[in-house]
Design a protein around this motif. Structure first.
Motif, PDB file in Angstrom:
ATOM      1  N   ALA A   1       4.136   5.871  -5.418  1.00 19.70           N
ATOM      2  CA  ALA A   1       3.855   5.777  -6.824  1.00 19.70           C
ATOM      3  C   ALA A   1       2.738   6.732  -7.312  1.00 19.70           C
ATOM      4  O   ALA A   1       3.046   7.581  -8.402  1.00 19.70           O
ATOM      5  N   GLN A   2       2.109   7.228  -6.737  1.00 21.23           N
ATOM      6  CA  GLN A   2       0.913   8.462  -6.812  1.00 21.23           C
ATOM      7  C   GLN A   2       1.225   9.612  -6.553  1.00 21.23           C
ATOM      8  O   GLN A   2       0.575  10.610  -6.469  1.00 21.23           O
ATOM      9  N   GLY A   3       2.660   9.815  -5.941  1.00 24.94           N
ATOM     10  CA  GLY A   3       3.069  11.099  -5.835  1.00 24.94           C
ATOM     11  C   GLY A   3       3.088  11.353  -4.310  1.00 24.94           C
ATOM     12  O   GLY A   3       3.444  12.539  -3.917  1.00 24.94           O
ATOM     13  N   ARG A   4       2.709  10.735  -3.431  1.00 30.27           N
ATOM     14  CA  ARG A   4       2.700  10.883  -1.961  1.00 30.27           C
ATOM     15  C   ARG A   4       4.173  10.821  -1.463  1.00 30.27           C
ATOM     16  O   ARG A   4       4.866   9.929  -1.679  1.00 30.27           O
ATOM     17  N   ALA A   5       4.499  11.912  -0.460  1.00 29.73           N
ATOM     18  CA  ALA A   5       5.774  11.732   0.140  1.00 29.73           C
ATOM     19  C   ALA A   5       5.899  10.855   1.344  1.00 29.73           C
ATOM     20  O   ALA A   5       4.729  10.792   1.829  1.00 29.73           O
ATOM     21  N   TRP A   6       7.055  10.426   1.217  1.00 30.87           N
ATOM     22  CA  TRP A   6       7.273   9.111   2.556  1.00 30.87           C
ATOM     23  C   TRP A   6       6.655   9.680   3.772  1.00 30.87           C
ATOM     24  O   TRP A   6       5.981   8.991   4.628  1.00 30.87           O
ATOM     25  N   GLY A   7       7.037  10.938   4.100  1.00 32.16           N
ATOM     26  CA  GLY A   7       6.551  11.353   5.420  1.00 32.16           C
ATOM     27  C   GLY A   7       5.088  11.724   5.535  1.00 32.16           C
ATOM     28  O   GLY A   7       4.770  12.046   6.634  1.00 32.16           O
TER      29      GLY A   7
ATOM     30  N   VAL B   1       0.799  -1.236   0.103  1.00 33.94           N
ATOM     31  CA  VAL B   1       0.162   0.219   0.006  1.00 33.94           C
ATOM     32  C   VAL B   1       0.989   1.370   0.050  1.00 33.94           C
ATOM     33  O   VAL B   1       1.013   2.208  -0.482  1.00 33.94           O
ATOM     34  N   GLU B   2       1.899   1.477   0.932  1.00 37.16           N
ATOM     35  CA  GLU B   2       2.720   2.455   0.856  1.00 37.16           C
ATOM     36  C   GLU B   2       3.445   2.670  -0.478  1.00 37.16           C
ATOM     37  O   GLU B   2       3.710   3.816  -0.882  1.00 37.16           O
ATOM     38  N   GLY B   3       3.901   1.599  -1.148  1.00 40.27           N
ATOM     39  CA  GLY B   3       4.669   1.741  -2.452  1.00 40.27           C
ATOM     40  C   GLY B   3       3.604   2.132  -3.323  1.00 40.27           C
ATOM     41  O   GLY B   3       4.158   2.984  -4.048  1.00 40.27           O
ATOM     42  N   TRP B   4       2.319   1.765  -3.290  1.00 34.47           N
ATOM     43  CA  TRP B   4       1.413   2.287  -4.353  1.00 34.47           C
ATOM     44  C   TRP B   4       1.311   3.818  -4.147  1.00 34.47           C
ATOM     45  O   TRP B   4       0.959   4.621  -5.052  1.00 34.47           O
TER      46      TRP B   4
ATOM     47  N   LYS C   1      -0.135   7.819   5.316  1.00 36.36           N
ATOM     48  CA  LYS C   1      -0.978   7.561   6.250  1.00 36.36           C
ATOM     49  C   LYS C   1      -1.950   6.729   5.728  1.00 36.36           C
ATOM     50  O   LYS C   1      -3.288   7.067   5.579  1.00 36.36           O
ATOM     51  N   PRO C   2      -1.680   5.336   5.734  1.00 34.92           N
ATOM     52  CA  PRO C   2      -2.738   4.364   5.029  1.00 34.92           C
ATOM     53  C   PRO C   2      -3.901   4.394   5.780  1.00 34.92           C
ATOM     54  O   PRO C   2      -3.905   4.127   7.144  1.00 34.92           O
ATOM     55  N   ALA C   3      -5.317   4.618   5.303  1.00 39.10           N
ATOM     56  CA  ALA C   3      -6.363   4.565   5.990  1.00 39.10           C
ATOM     57  C   ALA C   3      -6.963   3.190   6.082  1.00 39.10           C
ATOM     58  O   ALA C   3      -6.438   2.396   5.298  1.00 39.10           O
ATOM     59  N   PRO C   4      -7.955   2.764   6.969  1.00 39.94           N
ATOM     60  CA  PRO C   4      -8.397   1.449   6.840  1.00 39.94           C
ATOM     61  C   PRO C   4      -9.299   1.148   5.570  1.00 39.94           C
ATOM     62  O   PRO C   4      -9.622   0.065   5.297  1.00 39.94           O
ATOM     63  N   LEU C   5      -9.737   2.124   4.930  1.00 34.65           N
ATOM     64  CA  LEU C   5     -10.772   2.123   3.919  1.00 34.65           C
ATOM     65  C   LEU C   5     -10.101   2.786   2.843  1.00 34.65           C
ATOM     66  O   LEU C   5      -9.861   4.029   2.980  1.00 34.65           O
ATOM     67  N   VAL C   6     -10.141   2.067   1.424  1.00 35.39           N
ATOM     68  CA  VAL C   6      -9.653   2.960   0.323  1.00 35.39           C
ATOM     69  C   VAL C   6     -11.174   3.265  -0.156  1.00 35.39           C
ATOM     70  O   VAL C   6     -11.915   2.429  -0.460  1.00 35.39           O
ATOM     71  N   THR C   7     -11.459   4.602  -0.630  1.00 39.40           N
ATOM     72  CA  THR C   7     -12.762   4.896  -1.034  1.00 39.40           C
ATOM     73  C   THR C   7     -12.775   5.027  -2.646  1.00 39.40           C
ATOM     74  O   THR C   7     -14.029   4.947  -3.033  1.00 39.40           O
ATOM     75  N   ASP C   8     -11.733   5.020  -3.256  1.00 37.97           N
ATOM     76  CA  ASP C   8     -11.646   5.203  -4.671  1.00 37.97           C
ATOM     77  C   ASP C   8     -11.658   3.764  -5.326  1.00 37.97           C
ATOM     78  O   ASP C   8     -10.674   3.020  -5.065  1.00 37.97           O
ATOM     79  N   PRO C   9     -12.693   3.338  -5.990  1.00 40.22           N
ATOM     80  CA  PRO C   9     -12.658   1.944  -6.552  1.00 40.22           C
ATOM     81  C   PRO C   9     -11.291   1.924  -7.595  1.00 40.22           C
ATOM     82  O   PRO C   9     -11.020   0.636  -7.610  1.00 40.22           O
ATOM     83  N   ALA C  10     -11.197   2.838  -8.349  1.00 39.15           N
ATOM     84  CA  ALA C  10      -9.915   2.605  -9.238  1.00 39.15           C
ATOM     85  C   ALA C  10      -8.815   2.379  -8.423  1.00 39.15           C
ATOM     86  O   ALA C  10      -7.753   1.587  -8.568  1.00 39.15           O
ATOM     87  N   ALA C  11      -8.334   3.093  -7.212  1.00 42.07           N
ATOM     88  CA  ALA C  11      -7.163   2.903  -6.281  1.00 42.07           C
ATOM     89  C   ALA C  11      -7.371   1.846  -5.700  1.00 42.07           C
ATOM     90  O   ALA C  11      -6.259   0.992  -5.527  1.00 42.07           O
ATOM     91  N   GLY C  12      -8.547   1.238  -5.356  1.00 36.04           N
ATOM     92  CA  GLY C  12      -8.825  -0.202  -4.750  1.00 36.04           C
ATOM     93  C   GLY C  12      -8.307  -1.456  -5.627  1.00 36.04           C
ATOM     94  O   GLY C  12      -7.770  -2.297  -5.384  1.00 36.04           O
ATOM     95  N   ALA C  13      -8.694  -1.057  -6.889  1.00 32.50           N
ATOM     96  CA  ALA C  13      -8.322  -2.212  -8.013  1.00 32.50           C
ATOM     97  C   ALA C  13      -6.774  -2.131  -8.161  1.00 32.50           C
ATOM     98  O   ALA C  13      -6.439  -3.188  -8.340  1.00 32.50           O
ATOM     99  N   ALA C  14      -6.201  -0.925  -8.381  1.00 32.71           N
ATOM    100  CA  ALA C  14      -4.703  -0.885  -8.329  1.00 32.71           C
ATOM    101  C   ALA C  14      -3.992  -1.541  -7.153  1.00 32.71           C
ATOM    102  O   ALA C  14      -3.037  -2.461  -7.442  1.00 32.71           O
ATOM    103  N   ILE C  15      -4.614  -1.322  -6.170  1.00 31.00           N
ATOM    104  CA  ILE C  15      -3.509  -1.935  -4.863  1.00 31.00           C
ATOM    105  C   ILE C  15      -4.278  -3.288  -4.654  1.00 31.00           C
ATOM    106  O   ILE C  15      -3.005  -4.262  -4.534  1.00 31.00           O
TER     107      ILE C  15
END
Length: 167
Positions: free
Chosen positions: A133-139, A127-130, A142-156
């Protein structure tokens, strides 16, 4: 800034300090997944995950997976450890998620398939690697318990299930 910008934050106004109420951040108002009308909120999912997994589980995440022709939508439970098998985890989480009338209705009507389970020791890293890859900085991860976007869910899910079978 609270009056000028619609940030989507849910806050609770508590006790006052002088003439100003103290605000407690409750979470995001838009932290909802809605594939077929089930409307699962991140707070509800976080509680369901805590109650449905073992104390030894360090990382768990629920990701929406859109359906296809002849295949109903479903959710994927991605977690790092469990002594229980995928069927038991799915059963326990289904029981808890079905406390939501909208989720239960979607399951009964066949709009949603049962929760699929993917047990991976490297679940957090996937999840952190994904996210990186989407442009989030390592710092700022904060992975949430729920992915809300179906496209993001499918990619993960694609990353997590690469070479793995869904249980």
């Amino acid at each position: 800034g609270l009056c000028r910008y619609r940030l989507g934050d849910r806050v609770l106004a508590g006790e006052r300090w002088l003439a100003t109420p103290r605000l407690s951040l409750l979470g995001r108002a838009d932290a909802v997944s809605d594939l077929v009308g089930e409307k699962l909120h991140a707070d509800f999912v976080a509680a369901a995950l805590r109650e449905s997994t073992e104390p030894s589980t360090r990382f768990s995440l629920l990701a929406p997976l859109p359906g296809a022709v002849g295949v109903p939508a479903r959710y994927l439970l991605l977690l790092d450890r469990s002594a229980w098998n995928g069927e038991e985890l799915s059963r326990r989480l289904e029981e808890r998620l079905s406390e939501s009338p909208q989720y239960r209705s979607a399951r009964l009507m066949g709009q949603l398939a049962p929760v699929a389970v993917c047990l991976r020791k490297d679940a957090r890293e996937i999840v952190e690697g994904w996210l990186v890859a989407q442009g989030r900085a390592w710092g700022a991860l904060k992975p949430a318990p729920l992915v809300t976007d179906p496209a993001a869910g499918a990619a993960i899910a694609a990353r997590a299930l690469h070479g793995e079978a869904v249980q």
